[in-house]
Design an enzyme around this catalytic site. Structure first.
Site, short mmCIF file in Angstrom:
data_model
loop_
_atom_site.label_atom_id
_atom_site.label_comp_id
_atom_site.label_asym_id
_atom_site.label_seq_id
_atom_site.Cartn_x
_atom_site.Cartn_y
_atom_site.Cartn_z
N GLU A 93 0.83 -1.20 0.00
CA GLU A 93 0.00 0.00 0.00
C GLU A 93 0.87 1.25 0.00
O GLU A 93 1.97 1.24 0.55
CB GLU A 93 -0.83 0.04 1.28
CG GLU A 93 -1.61 -1.23 1.51
CD GLU A 93 -2.26 -1.28 2.90
OE1 GLU A 93 -3.06 -2.18 3.11
OE2 GLU A 93 -1.96 -0.41 3.74
N CYS A 337 -2.03 0.82 8.86
CA CYS A 337 -1.06 -0.10 8.28
C CYS A 337 -1.62 -1.43 7.83
O CYS A 337 -2.12 -2.19 8.65
CB CYS A 337 -0.02 -0.40 9.33
SG CYS A 337 1.24 0.77 9.26
N1 SAH Z 1 7.71 -0.98 10.48
C1 SAH Z 1 7.73 0.42 10.72
C2 SAH Z 1 6.85 1.25 9.81
C3 SAH Z 1 5.44 0.78 9.53
S1 SAH Z 1 4.15 1.04 10.67
C4 SAH Z 1 7.40 0.69 12.18
O1 SAH Z 1 7.05 -0.22 12.89
O2 SAH Z 1 7.56 1.81 12.62
C5 SAH Z 1 3.82 2.73 10.88
C6 SAH Z 1 3.22 3.04 12.25
O3 SAH Z 1 1.83 2.65 12.39
C7 SAH Z 1 3.98 2.29 13.35
O4 SAH Z 1 4.21 3.14 14.43
C8 SAH Z 1 2.98 1.20 13.68
O5 SAH Z 1 3.28 0.66 14.92
C9 SAH Z 1 1.66 1.91 13.59
N2 SAH Z 1 0.49 1.00 13.53
C10 SAH Z 1 0.41 -0.22 12.97
N3 SAH Z 1 -0.80 -0.75 13.13
C11 SAH Z 1 -1.54 0.14 13.81
C12 SAH Z 1 -2.89 0.16 14.30
N4 SAH Z 1 -3.72 -0.87 14.11
N5 SAH Z 1 -3.32 1.25 14.96
C13 SAH Z 1 -2.48 2.30 15.15
N6 SAH Z 1 -1.20 2.34 14.72
C14 SAH Z 1 -0.72 1.27 14.06
#
Ligand code: SAH
Length: 350
Positions: A93, A337
């Protein structure tokens, strides 16, 4: 799948050398770069200031097509989400996020993710492969094109899409150099954010490079135990080691660090979290980005109420930690994400 190499896998230096090997003038490389990264050309035929023979030669030897868009949805707040179908049918995405002050592209770096954070849809189904430099750059160009349709020049890039950017270090940094170069997309390093799950050796490596990029750490837990429950990577790089790496990163670069912290009802918003974070952040100039949990069906927890979230933020501020609650954007288009990607694979399974 096209078997031709992708021209966006070449740095400007590499393209310059390639031009020399063809007996072409070296300035041709800069012209080609300008067509791709500044004028948004998707074909060599569009490169009108190149001789026709060179255009044909490039066309025969290189790929320059966009990533295939499987789905494109625009939310009420104008957040536009793309589900991309890569050459091997892996789905990733990318998102265009226009706000009052900036126009941001959220970019993926891997197909799937190895790290399996409990609340994140990107890790479901595991990891397949790293994206190439060209696949990363094509996303930037596609989001930029979409932004320009709305007369919004792209101002910021965040590597917060599918995957862990620092786990695809070489391709990521090759792409960043082109994004950052004045001869490429010309986006300033301070407008480029890498978000990481907290890979300590890579953070140490970043600290040694003299880069102005923004570093965001997905912290989410407030101590070792709480982080262990949410993020399996914490068993490899525990909370204290990560904070130590951040402290050293700050010492070496003097760059403010952003900590991303998910707000989950009865899990992450407790008073003991405030006190533990206050202790951990001593000596680091940082800010906290509080992200309301965007519910995914695989993780049965709730988002706290608005008051619980503002109370938590206010307590952090009282303790000298600058914190803001991130406005959820694109919820109606599943912009959290990996959500769109997982919805697509669920559809396929059923
Ligand atoms: N792998 C990297 C970048 C991708 S995620 C990382 O972990 O930072 C980007 C951000 O969105 C991260 O802080 C992740 O923890 C957050 N995120 C993922 N799923 C989420 C959800 N269901 N609700 C809120 N934030 C989420």
């Amino acid at each position: 799948m096209t078997s031709k190499p992708d021209i966006r896998d070449l740095s400007l230096d590499e393209l310059t050398r390639h031009m020399a090997s063809l007996g072409e003038k070296s300035y041709r490389a800069a012209q080609i770069f300008a067509w791709i990264y500044q004028k948004g050309a998707w074909s060599f035929d569009a490169m009108k200031n190149l001789p026709v023979e060179l255009r044909d030669r490039l066309k025969n030897n290189f790929n320059l097509s966009p990533n295939t868009i499987a789905q494109r949805i625009i939310s009420g707040d104008k957040t536009t989400k793309f589900l991309l179908d890569l050459f091997d049918h892996e789905k990733v995405e990318c998102v265009l996020i226009p706000t009052a002050t900036r126009t941001t592209a959220c970019i993926s770096t891997q197909a799937g993710c190895k790290f399996g954070c409990k609340f994140c849809a990107s890790g479901i189904g595991g990891w397949t492969r790293n994206l190439t430099c060209a696949e990363i750059l094509a996303q930037v160009l596609q989001v930029k094109e979409e932004a320009l349709k709305h007369k919004r020049p792209l101002s910021n890039i965040v590597f917060m899409g599918t995957g862990e950017p620092l786990d695809n270090f070489d391709n990521l940094f090759k792409a960043i150099r082109t994004i950052n170069s004045q001869k490429g997309s010309g986006i300033g390093a301070r407008h480029i954010t890498i978000s990481t799950v907290g890979l300590v050796p890579r953070i140490n490596q970043l600290a040694r490079q003299n880069l102005q990029i923004e570093l965001a750490i997905s912290l989410h837990g407030y101590d070792n135990e709480s982080r262990n429950l949410l993020m399996p990577v914490n068993r490899k790089y525990p909370f204290d080691e990560l904070i130590k790496a951040c402290r050293e990163y700050f010492k070496a670069t003097k760059r403010q660090i952003t900590f991303e912290y998910i707000l989950i009802k009865d899990v992450t918003c407790a008073e003991k979290a405030v006190l533990s974070l206050k202790k951990a952040f001593k000596g680091i100039i940082c800010k906290m980005n509080l992200i309301p949990y965007n519910p995914v069906s695989e993780f049965e927890h709730k988002t706290p109420s608005g008051k619980e979230m503002t109370d938590f933020r206010d307590r952090l501020e009282e303790c000298g930690i600058h914190a803001t609650i991130r406005t959820p954007r694109g919820r109606d288009v599943a912009a959290a994400c990996g959500q769109l990607r997982i919805m697509h694979s669920e559809k396929k399974r059923s």
